[in-house]
Design a protein around this motif. Structure first.
Motif, short mmCIF file in Angstrom:
data_model
loop_
_atom_site.label_atom_id
_atom_site.label_comp_id
_atom_site.label_asym_id
_atom_site.label_seq_id
_atom_site.Cartn_x
_atom_site.Cartn_y
_atom_site.Cartn_z
N SER A 269 39.76 127.29 60.99
CA SER A 269 38.57 126.86 60.25
C SER A 269 37.67 125.96 61.09
O SER A 269 36.44 126.09 61.07
CB SER A 269 38.98 126.14 58.96
OG SER A 269 39.60 127.02 58.04
N GLU B 38 35.89 132.64 54.11
CA GLU B 38 37.32 132.78 54.32
C GLU B 38 38.02 133.28 53.06
O GLU B 38 39.02 134.01 53.15
CB GLU B 38 37.92 131.43 54.75
CG GLU B 38 37.52 131.00 56.15
CD GLU B 38 38.13 129.67 56.54
OE1 GLU B 38 38.19 129.38 57.75
OE2 GLU B 38 38.52 128.90 55.62
N SER C 263 39.60 137.10 55.06
CA SER C 263 40.24 136.39 56.16
C SER C 263 41.75 136.45 55.96
O SER C 263 42.23 136.71 54.86
CB SER C 263 39.77 134.93 56.22
OG SER C 263 40.31 134.28 57.34
N TYR D 86 40.96 130.43 53.03
CA TYR D 86 41.84 131.57 52.74
C TYR D 86 43.12 131.10 52.04
O TYR D 86 43.56 131.69 51.06
CB TYR D 86 42.18 132.30 54.03
CG TYR D 86 43.40 133.17 53.95
CD1 TYR D 86 43.36 134.41 53.31
CD2 TYR D 86 44.62 132.75 54.49
CE1 TYR D 86 44.49 135.21 53.22
CE2 TYR D 86 45.76 133.54 54.41
CZ TYR D 86 45.68 134.77 53.77
OH TYR D 86 46.79 135.55 53.68
#
Length: 270
Positions: A78, A213, A217, A223
């Motif tokens: 990230s 995300e 992702s 995520y």
């Protein structure tokens, strides 16, 4: 003495800054105790002790399948996306902000275009970005760039246009070219504003990153949050939220420190 003239001393200021956090923690603890007293199996508001135990496990215990600590893996992914998107946005906004602010032809060509771009909801473009750039890293970085660059560009362009005309006239009188004026007159006055813009845009950048995300992702803080929500693992979700908040605070503090040391004549008011 009027209230507007009363300033707390250093210890008092630190204490006052801590009060909202203490109130929030106490309110959460009370609400959690009430729900757990009614239903010991309740997962909505886990006890602070449970969150602390979960945080210790997430930071130290490797995953059984990958043998890696997932939280650190998610953090690295990230942060790479975030810093890449914000860095590109800062560079683009600086270039276009200087051009729009200094060059009448660039202003006539780009100012309205940038204004229109700033009104487009970035998240509405997310499906298009996935189609055009795929589901990999590029689409996530592009979303951040599209999301924050127009606003930063408009603000920097306005800051350049607010530079007193006398400074630019004097520079031209001394024989400075357009490039020299941009580098020696406008740039030093715009850089502190650029850092402030980056600080103010970090919240939006995190929002766009987590949204991207969550949709597409297989690693990342966003995520992981949306992955565990199906299990109602609020202790994991809250740990990730607190960790994201801490990362955002540290990045903001670093930028503020850089601004104060690099531009001591400018007080960082934010």
């Amino acid at each position: 003495m009027r209230l507007i003239n009363m300033r707390p001393a250093r210890p008092g200021a630190v204490l006052l800054a801590a009060v909202p956090f203490v109130v929030l923690l106490v309110a959460y603890s009370i609400a959690s105790d009430m729900r757990l007293a009614a239903n010991p199996q309740d997962k909505l508001l886990p006890a602070p002790a449970t969150i602390a135990e979960t945080a210790q496990r997430l930071f130290t215990v490797p995953d059984k399948r990958s043998k890696e600590i997932l939280l650190w893996q998610d953090t690295a992914a990230s942060l790479a996306r975030l810093l890449g998107g914000v860095g590109i946005s800062a560079a683009l906004s600086l270039i276009f902000g200087l051009a729009i602010g200094l060059l009448p032809y660039a202003r006539a060509t780009l100012s309205r275009f940038v204004a229109v771009l700033s009104m487009v909801p970035p998240l509405a473009l997310l499906p298009i970005l996935f189609i055009v750039f795929g589901l990999g890293e590029l689409s996530k970085v592009v979303l951040i760039v599209i999301g924050i660059t127009p606003f930063m560009t408009r603000d920097l362009a306005q800051r350049v246009m607010d530079i007193p005309k006398e400074q630019i006239v004097k520079a031209q009188t001394l024989g400075a070219s357009s490039w020299v004026i941009a580098a020696r007159v406008a740039l030093p006055q715009v850089l502190p504003r650029l850092i402030s813009n980056v600080r103010l845009s970090l919240g939006s950048a995190w929002l766009f990153l987590i949204a991207a995300e969550a949709v597409a992702s297989n690693v990342g803080l966003g995520y992981r949050i949306f992955l565990v929500r199906r299990y109602l693992a609020m202790d994991v979700i809250l740990t990730y939220v607190i960790w994201i908040t801490l990362l955002a605070f540290v990045i903001d503090w670093l930028l503020k420190t850089v601004s104060r040391r690099a531009f001591p004549w400018m007080e960082a008011g934010l």
